[in-house]
Design an enzyme around this catalytic site. Structure first.
Site, PDB file in Angstrom:
ATOM      1  N   TYR A 172       5.090  -9.585  -1.706  1.00  0.00           N
ATOM      2  CA  TYR A 172       4.823  -8.665  -2.830  1.00  0.00           C
ATOM      3  C   TYR A 172       4.964  -9.403  -4.168  1.00  0.00           C
ATOM      4  O   TYR A 172       4.289  -9.062  -5.151  1.00  0.00           O
ATOM      5  CB  TYR A 172       5.760  -7.445  -2.755  1.00  0.00           C
ATOM      6  CG  TYR A 172       5.241  -6.247  -3.509  1.00  0.00           C
ATOM      7  CD1 TYR A 172       4.060  -5.610  -3.115  1.00  0.00           C
ATOM      8  CD2 TYR A 172       5.908  -5.736  -4.608  1.00  0.00           C
ATOM      9  CE1 TYR A 172       3.572  -4.512  -3.806  1.00  0.00           C
ATOM     10  CE2 TYR A 172       5.435  -4.638  -5.298  1.00  0.00           C
ATOM     11  CZ  TYR A 172       4.264  -4.030  -4.893  1.00  0.00           C
ATOM     12  OH  TYR A 172       3.790  -2.935  -5.573  1.00  0.00           O
ATOM     13  N   LYS A 179       6.166  -4.318 -11.181  1.00  0.00           N
ATOM     14  CA  LYS A 179       6.661  -2.947 -10.917  1.00  0.00           C
ATOM     15  C   LYS A 179       8.068  -2.768 -11.487  1.00  0.00           C
ATOM     16  O   LYS A 179       8.425  -1.656 -11.914  1.00  0.00           O
ATOM     17  CB  LYS A 179       6.661  -2.651  -9.411  1.00  0.00           C
ATOM     18  CG  LYS A 179       5.272  -2.529  -8.793  1.00  0.00           C
ATOM     19  CD  LYS A 179       4.448  -1.410  -9.392  1.00  0.00           C
ATOM     20  CE  LYS A 179       3.187  -1.144  -8.595  1.00  0.00           C
ATOM     21  NZ  LYS A 179       2.232  -0.277  -9.326  1.00  0.00           N
TER      22      LYS A 179
HETATM   23  N1  NAD Z   1      -0.945   1.244  -1.397  1.00  0.00           N
HETATM   24  C1  NAD Z   1       0.353   1.109  -1.402  1.00  0.00           C
HETATM   25  O1  NAD Z   1       0.980   0.723  -0.393  1.00  0.00           O
HETATM   26  C2  NAD Z   1       1.136   1.430  -2.645  1.00  0.00           C
HETATM   27  C3  NAD Z   1       2.515   1.680  -2.551  1.00  0.00           C
HETATM   28  C4  NAD Z   1       3.233   1.979  -3.698  1.00  0.00           C
HETATM   29  C5  NAD Z   1       2.572   2.020  -4.916  1.00  0.00           C
HETATM   30  N2  NAD Z   1       1.233   1.773  -4.980  1.00  0.00           N
HETATM   31  C6  NAD Z   1       0.591   1.832  -6.298  1.00  0.00           C
HETATM   32  O2  NAD Z   1      -0.328   2.899  -6.315  1.00  0.00           O
HETATM   33  C7  NAD Z   1      -1.285   2.660  -7.344  1.00  0.00           C
HETATM   34  C8  NAD Z   1      -2.701   2.915  -6.803  1.00  0.00           C
HETATM   35  O3  NAD Z   1      -3.041   1.912  -5.867  1.00  0.00           O
HETATM   36  P1  NAD Z   1      -3.721   2.211  -4.461  1.00  0.00           P
HETATM   37  O4  NAD Z   1      -2.835   1.628  -3.429  1.00  0.00           O
HETATM   38  O5  NAD Z   1      -4.148   3.615  -4.369  1.00  0.00           O
HETATM   39  O6  NAD Z   1      -5.006   1.247  -4.463  1.00  0.00           O
HETATM   40  P2  NAD Z   1      -6.514   1.451  -4.991  1.00  0.00           P
HETATM   41  O7  NAD Z   1      -7.161   0.115  -4.812  1.00  0.00           O
HETATM   42  O8  NAD Z   1      -7.159   2.599  -4.355  1.00  0.00           O
HETATM   43  O9  NAD Z   1      -6.301   1.768  -6.527  1.00  0.00           O
HETATM   44  C9  NAD Z   1      -6.028   0.778  -7.472  1.00  0.00           C
HETATM   45  C10 NAD Z   1      -6.769   1.178  -8.724  1.00  0.00           C
HETATM   46  O10 NAD Z   1      -6.439   0.327  -9.828  1.00  0.00           O
HETATM   47  C11 NAD Z   1      -7.594   0.285 -10.611  1.00  0.00           C
HETATM   48  N3  NAD Z   1      -7.528  -0.805 -11.592  1.00  0.00           N
HETATM   49  C12 NAD Z   1      -7.272  -2.127 -11.385  1.00  0.00           C
HETATM   50  N4  NAD Z   1      -7.418  -2.818 -12.543  1.00  0.00           N
HETATM   51  C13 NAD Z   1      -7.749  -1.893 -13.502  1.00  0.00           C
HETATM   52  C14 NAD Z   1      -8.065  -1.968 -14.888  1.00  0.00           C
HETATM   53  N5  NAD Z   1      -8.080  -3.149 -15.554  1.00  0.00           N
HETATM   54  N6  NAD Z   1      -8.385  -0.818 -15.554  1.00  0.00           N
HETATM   55  C15 NAD Z   1      -8.395   0.375 -14.916  1.00  0.00           C
HETATM   56  N7  NAD Z   1      -8.124   0.505 -13.601  1.00  0.00           N
HETATM   57  C16 NAD Z   1      -7.811  -0.615 -12.907  1.00  0.00           C
HETATM   58  C17 NAD Z   1      -8.707   0.088  -9.595  1.00  0.00           C
HETATM   59  O11 NAD Z   1      -9.971   0.355 -10.145  1.00  0.00           O
HETATM   60  C18 NAD Z   1      -8.301   1.101  -8.546  1.00  0.00           C
HETATM   61  O12 NAD Z   1      -8.876   2.353  -8.817  1.00  0.00           O
HETATM   62  C19 NAD Z   1      -1.024   1.239  -7.842  1.00  0.00           C
HETATM   63  O13 NAD Z   1      -0.187   1.279  -8.988  1.00  0.00           O
HETATM   64  C20 NAD Z   1      -0.260   0.637  -6.670  1.00  0.00           C
HETATM   65  O14 NAD Z   1       0.536  -0.473  -7.049  1.00  0.00           O
HETATM   66  C21 NAD Z   1       0.499   1.496  -3.870  1.00  0.00           C
END
Ligand code: NAD
Length: 271
Positions: A172, A179
């Protein structure tokens, strides 16, 4: 009772966001956490504007929404650009008559090289980019949302984090540092904006197989380990996360701000 490894079943969402205007960022496809949040908030009665990162992603977002949440307003927002922030929030201001009740910051980015090997090898430009998009963007969006939330008499801002902010999680790396900054940012923003009755919280979600997660080396091993160790013996679903985000956006959580709420089937409490 719940000993299945598969994701949980549908959750009944009461109409606690009826008449509320919400901005949801980060919807990329039907696996996105933002989609789980959008469906729950839609069910709760919210009026939603979706922001998408770039023209390239717009078609997919329209496809996901089609037949589920029709006639939603879509706005382009690349959080790495001040011009894009200005123009997106000008549109949101217009579409929502100057008012915004809740905002979901559901986005992050770190170069793939930083999500394998060791954090020790992270390049300066990769560090800066990951912090800019994944952490600074929350402050930038909150600053733009503030006047609209003031007009609404207050608001709720929700971001997404992960346990890697608190503990060393293999691969990570850079995203854990970003984060950690994001979670500190949640507390500082809550401190700044409380005077306007604007609450700022984060959900620390367990792992979900999304596009962003696929960038993390060995992600499937992480998923399996979580399901095995978590007290609920399963992985979290986007429905679980969506329900909690809906609660945080609603007046049912009026006394909560500056918190990082773990929605991880209990994984983080285990020693
Ligand atoms: N998937 C997991 O296991 C997990 C766990 C905990 C937290 N998260 C967090 O959840 C959030 C959403 O991620 P996800 O897992 O749904 O993946 P995802 O790929 O579906 O979403 C990530 C989003 O970030 C957007 N993004 C990236 N760069 C950008 C920019 N410059 N401007 C605007 N948007 C931008 C992308 O377009 C995408 O829509 C993130 O903050 C991620 O770190 C994810």
């Amino acid at each position: 009772m719940n000993n299945a490894l598969e994701e949980s079943v549908a959750i009944e969402i009461p109409p606690i966001l009826k008449g509320k205007k919400v901005l949801i960022s980060g919807l990329a496809n039907k696996r996105s956490i933002a989609w789980g949040i959008a469906q729950a908030m839609h069910q709760a009665g919210a009026e939603i504007i979706f922001s998408y990162q770039s023209e390239r992603l717009k078609g997919e977002v329209e496809k996901v929404l089609s037949g589920s949440i029709d006639n939603a307003t879509l706005v382009e927002l690349d959080v790495g650009s001040d011009e894009s922030l200005d123009s997106a929030f000008a549109t949101i201001d217009k579409e929502f008559d100057g008012k915004l009740d809740a905002m979901v910051h559901c986005l992050a980015f770190a170069p793939r090289e930083t999500l394998q090997g060791g954090y020790v090898d992270t390049l300066r430009e990769h560090y800066a980019l990951a912090q800019d998009i994944s952490s600074y963007s929350l402050a930038a969006m909150a600053r733009k949302a503030r006047p609209l939330m003031q007009k609404a008499g207050g608001g709720s801002i929700i971001s997404l984090s992960y346990l890697g902010a608190e503990k060393v999680i293999k691969n990570y790396n850079m995203m854990g540092i970003a984060k950690a900054a994001l979670e500190a940012g949640v507390r500082y923003l809550a401190g700044d904006l409380g005077v306007d009755n604007i609450r700022v919280n984060a959900i620390s979600a367990g792992p979900v197989k999304t596009l962003a997660a696929r960038g993390i080396a060995d992600f499937t091993t992480m998923l399996n380990k979580h399901a095995e160790i978590a007290p609920l013996k399963r992985n979290v679903s986007v429905e679980d996360i969506g329900a909690t985000a809906t609660f945080l956006a609603s007046s049912m959580s009026n006394g909560i701000t500056g918190e990082v709420l773990h929605v991880d089937c209990g994984y983080s409490i285990m020693g």
